[in-house]
Design a protein around this motif. Sequence first.
Motif, PDB file in Angstrom:
ATOM      1  N   ALA A   1      66.660 -78.439 -91.989  1.00  0.00           N
ATOM      2  CA  ALA A   1      68.144 -77.944 -92.469  1.00  0.00           C
ATOM      3  C   ALA A   1      68.992 -79.187 -92.500  1.00  0.00           C
ATOM      4  CB  ALA A   1      68.641 -76.698 -91.829  1.00  0.00           C
ATOM      5  N   LEU A   2      68.766 -80.037 -91.737  1.00  0.00           N
ATOM      6  CA  LEU A   2      69.737 -81.333 -91.793  1.00  0.00           C
ATOM      7  C   LEU A   2      69.560 -82.299 -92.957  1.00  0.00           C
ATOM      8  CD1 LEU A   2      69.514 -82.138 -87.938  1.00  0.00           C
ATOM      9  CD2 LEU A   2      71.383 -81.354 -89.267  1.00  0.00           C
TER      10      LEU A   2
ATOM     11  N   LYS B   1      64.415 -72.237 -93.976  1.00  0.00           N
ATOM     12  CA  LYS B   1      65.032 -70.830 -93.803  1.00  0.00           C
ATOM     13  C   LYS B   1      63.547 -70.086 -93.460  1.00  0.00           C
ATOM     14  CE  LYS B   1      69.182 -70.559 -96.380  1.00  0.00           C
ATOM     15  NZ  LYS B   1      69.710 -70.328 -97.703  1.00  0.00           N
ATOM     16  N   ALA B   2      62.494 -70.457 -94.073  1.00  0.00           N
ATOM     17  CA  ALA B   2      61.271 -69.936 -93.857  1.00  0.00           C
ATOM     18  C   ALA B   2      60.744 -70.081 -92.446  1.00  0.00           C
ATOM     19  CB  ALA B   2      60.157 -70.285 -94.926  1.00  0.00           C
TER      20      ALA B   2
ATOM     21  N   GLY C   1      75.639 -63.371 -93.481  1.00  0.00           N
ATOM     22  CA  GLY C   1      75.447 -64.867 -93.610  1.00  0.00           C
ATOM     23  C   GLY C   1      74.852 -65.596 -92.362  1.00  0.00           C
ATOM     24  N   PHE C   2      74.843 -64.922 -91.224  1.00  0.00           N
ATOM     25  CA  PHE C   2      74.276 -65.448 -90.093  1.00  0.00           C
ATOM     26  C   PHE C   2      73.357 -64.764 -89.415  1.00  0.00           C
ATOM     27  CE2 PHE C   2      78.812 -67.281 -89.982  1.00  0.00           C
ATOM     28  CZ  PHE C   2      78.599 -68.362 -90.070  1.00  0.00           C
TER      29      PHE C   2
ATOM     30  N   GLU D   1      75.490 -73.631 -90.905  1.00  0.00           N
ATOM     31  CA  GLU D   1      75.879 -72.565 -91.550  1.00  0.00           C
ATOM     32  C   GLU D   1      75.111 -72.257 -92.918  1.00  0.00           C
ATOM     33  OE1 GLU D   1      80.226 -72.555 -91.600  1.00  0.00           O
ATOM     34  OE2 GLU D   1      80.125 -71.023 -93.601  1.00  0.00           O
ATOM     35  N   LYS D   2      74.678 -73.221 -93.503  1.00  0.00           N
ATOM     36  CA  LYS D   2      74.001 -73.085 -94.898  1.00  0.00           C
ATOM     37  C   LYS D   2      72.615 -72.428 -94.434  1.00  0.00           C
ATOM     38  CE  LYS D   2      76.231 -76.425 -97.505  1.00  0.00           C
ATOM     39  NZ  LYS D   2      76.215 -78.006 -97.847  1.00  0.00           N
ATOM     40  N   LEU D   3      72.127 -73.009 -93.208  1.00  0.00           N
ATOM     41  CA  LEU D   3      70.925 -72.337 -92.712  1.00  0.00           C
ATOM     42  C   LEU D   3      70.843 -70.921 -92.231  1.00  0.00           C
ATOM     43  CD1 LEU D   3      67.854 -72.865 -91.830  1.00  0.00           C
ATOM     44  CD2 LEU D   3      68.966 -73.787 -89.948  1.00  0.00           C
TER      45      LEU D   3
END
Length: 693
Positions: A419-420, A465-466, A480-481, A519-521
């Motif tokens: 995710a980075l 995310k998977a 969202g979290f 946060e996007k993750l």
Amino acid sequence: MRNLRSIGIAAGLALSVSVPALNAFASEPTVPPVPATFPAEGKIKYVARDSILEFKALPAYHEPDWVTEKYVKAGKLPPVKDRLPKEPLVFKTGNMPDGIGVYGDTMRHVIGGRPEGWNYGAGQTQGWGGIDIGLSECLTRTAPLFQVEAKDTEPLPNLAKSWDWSADGHKLTMHLIEGAKWSDGVPFNADDVMFYWDDEVMDPNVSPLNGATQETFGVGTTLKKIDDYTVEWTFKDAFPKQHLYAMAYGTFCPGPSHILKPQHPKYSKNTYDQFKNAFPPEYMNIPVMGAWVPVEYRADDIIVMRRNPYYWKVDEKGNQLPYLNELHYKLSTWADRDVQAVAGAGDFSNLEQPENFVASLKRAAEPNAPARLAFGPRLIGYNLRLNFSANGWGNPDERGQAIRELNRNEDFRKAVTMALDRKALGDSLVKGPFTAIYPGGLSSGTSFYDRKSTVYYPFDLEGAKAELAKAGLKDTDGDGFVNFPAGTAGGKNVEIVMLVNNDYTTDKSLAEGVVAQMEKLGLRIVLNGLNGTQRDATQYSGRFDWLIRRNEQELTSVVQNTVQLAPVGPKTSWDHRAPESGEVDLMPFEKDLVDIVNKFVSSADNNQRASLMRDFQKISTEHVYNIGLTEYPGALIINKRFSNIPQGTPIFMFNWAEDSIIRERVFVAADKQAKYELFPEELPGKPGDKGPM
Ligand code: GLA
Ligand code: CA
């Protein structure tokens, strides 16, 4: 090394079929991209190891005239020849970039740290930026080795002027410099070395500043005094030459036992806290073996250090070093260090915060620029480190414990690393060719780095995310979290507390970048920003979930601080230590890393060592041991009036540039000398007295 064979890189990312089929396979693990070249990289002039220094008596010795006139002739100091050891350490002229120097002038440092006190051996910081490096002398020295070809590399003698190995390689006898004195004139000898070992390193209630423990010198290692100038090490392994590096700065620099011992709880009524705090910053003239002694301290303003009249190093003409009479440490911020150095209001900076690169380069390129600026290799790097202790280090609560379990889950770590967006993180610090994609593991600037052994999980948010779902995390309440599974920590949102050093702009920028990308993750990160001293204390006591940490020598040189590469001892690792009572709960791949590090330390075969480090890199990056954020080169900024600055000195490799430039032989030519001395013609006074003599 059980698992070495089974490192199927692609197999490592075979995703479970339960994952929604989106584009979860978009990215396969690969090697990191070749980093861009960057401008103005200084070239190192390589030399033979034995061309730097030797120990010998010279026919005559000299000192600044004012020392003879004002102190020796007045009977306040013995003549210089009687203050020096039988055979002083002599820097060879051939290795001095500008040759024999002249006396005078000041080096004006600026630092962002603050002194806790002078008790380095009990763990107090003096504020960093090279203060403690200038006060400390250690059994061996490694910083200048940046200029020695890797195959010729062995630590330089220093307080230990020579050493020999027993035939079976289990004993190392060290011969200490004879007749050298602390800056107050008291003889230095094996008792100082033994006090450091017995009552600081081996005393579980004392933690020296850079974290020396018995394991730093090999599990089960012992040390004993043979006579006043001889000590003997006994090792479990045969010929563990690697430990000579641990005897350099910062893990074997003994303090003045004649001053420290009377305050130690074993020899007094003091508590360990009282011992630690017995020498606050206001305590002046603490005896040192280094070239300068602190004589003035004004809180949040300045520390001034004056030349040590008993310093035990000379040039080939017999001039007692240092050439510089005074050092300043202005107590400001790290960012201000860059600004002042390029402007000429300070003399020295390790340009290490990319936010300052562009402005500094611009100023240094102007024809009237007061300072020169030269980049070194890409050796400044940052990692995200996860607390891997699941057996109580730092006493986590239920939430904290649940995070530790997640940290130990490889799917979770893969989610985080994938995710980075490292390109975006690097660009947020500075645009251009400086920052490179750094997946973690060894720094690309060390001679042990092998790109092909480096496993890189490219940026892939959907894939990440998977992986997170595989780790069992879902956003059950739709905010969202992701949440903990029902039954763990109340099924609440996963909330991760990330420890950050507030003293550095770069650490803060990276932390903010990580928070936004996580946060996007769907991971919520809460920052715990502290000043450097509090941050270190929090880290060493295990009170963190994640932390952001600038890389240390184990990643930039490998041979220095090697034991910090993996949790080989209960207290050697940055992110995985044993609780008060208990052992380190190693994960299987960590056991492999520990084996590799132990083999590396006991091996003298260069090919085997290189191959072990390739294995290390593979295992550590494949299992996402630490999570690289970015890496980039640093530049040394130094005022043009100084001479004897070795070309291409990296700001960090075996140690920081403050040590690598060998400050005791740096000088300012007579026609360039400035009037910055605050205590001209003064020498340090008695320990504990206010101010100079
Ligand atoms: C701090 C600075 C470094 C260096 C070291 C020396 O960490 O950030 O550039 O000066 O101190 O200890
Ligand atoms: Ca949620």
